[in-house]
Write an enzyme that holds these catalytic residues in place. Sequence first.
Site: not given
Length: 458
Positions: A110-112, A132, A137, A177, A230
């Site tokens: 998510a979110p895709g 997810e 989400r 991720d 991130c």
Amino acid sequence: MLPEQFLKRMEKLLGEEYPVFLESFSEESSRGLRVNTIKTDVEAFLAGGYFSLERVPWAENGFYIGGTDRPGKSPLHAAGAYYIQEPSAMAPAVFLEARPGDRVLDLCAAPGGKTTQIADSMRGEGILVSNEIHPARAQILSENVERMGLENVIVTNETPERLAAMFTGYFDKILVDAPCSGEGMFRKSEEAREEWSPENVALCAERQDGILDCAAKMLRPGGRLVYSTCTFAPEEDEGTVSRFLERHSDFSIRQIKLPEGFWGGQKEWVANPAAGLEYTARLMPHRLKGEGHYLAVLERAGEDGFSAKGKNGTEKSIPEREYSLFSEFKEQYLSGRDFAGTYLRYGEQLYLGMCEMPSLKGLKALRPGLHLGTFKKNRFEPSHALALALKPEEAKQVVEVSFSEAEQYISGMTITVNTRAKGWCLVCVDGYSLGWGKVTGNVMKNHYPKGLRIPVVD
């Protein structure tokens, strides 16, 4: 305000680069979009002149958005012509190198954005499981998959552990991720700044270890795993990769050619660094146009070959007689597609799964393939997802609307049309499908989903 302990750590790590790094936080964030080549090609989209765009160097279909453009408010966004995505976030899926026919898992999806980017590169061929763990989400993820018109995507709402028990050695490629401390989003997210703490960094690193261990179980020998975050935190980046390789001797870091502006991983920043950390990548906001990101390409030893089967084998298609109403709808309103695959029925809902798709028995699947529509008494009502998966030439009746009419349609308004068509029509704007309408006389009843409607703003 940036967290003081974060600043002290980054000053120590960056040395003479620290002032430039700090200055980057006063600069405006870069915005980006990625053209959906499932629905169009890049040059055709650019020829439309919709926005002021500049290419993102590391993403073939990615572009920086001009400062005054608002692509999220365009009907083309609702039509899935593009996905609004931060430029640095486009990098991990590029290095995953998913190909048509692959079996791919996006474990924390998510979110895709990355799921839809992976699906784009698969060209509708193969199997993509997009997972997810958080239900709300996962619903957003499913909506974005449908908006982009994707067909070979299964959306699940599961823990990594449950997926690992079902898909041992199944996938050719996996993207993790990972949930992280979000330091790379500090420039654009006040929430990320407020929630940061050294304790949360440590907690995220521990969680990442567990997620990666599950991913390792699901990757076939010879397969590829891309890990990304991130955050700038070495404990979650080079540190997580190094700990993973200590636990999994059959994995190694794949050397990649770093695009201009990328920075190699910093082995000096962690204790017990793994061999090859310099071949991982850091995306730093003072070195390129994008937010903070980290990625590593990992490969599992062994020869390439067929993946294992899922724990419960493959899904079996329902008999043709059970979806005869859809066949009648297809004959009357669609053309140019055979809809080959695995037909699945959940209550009154009909889905089209992939050929040889894995059994989803025991899993929470929000979307087991393309949602075709709903059985209602003695008729079949097509889904919004089906509309968005169709090209205009695949529908026998099309109503092409202007941008202003498209805005009215998306808001739920009834539209007056000049057409001889009767019954179901595919509503399109500038050659992109938007949804369904049902024409009687010169009035088209609006079938745009109520939950997606956006009021027209004067």
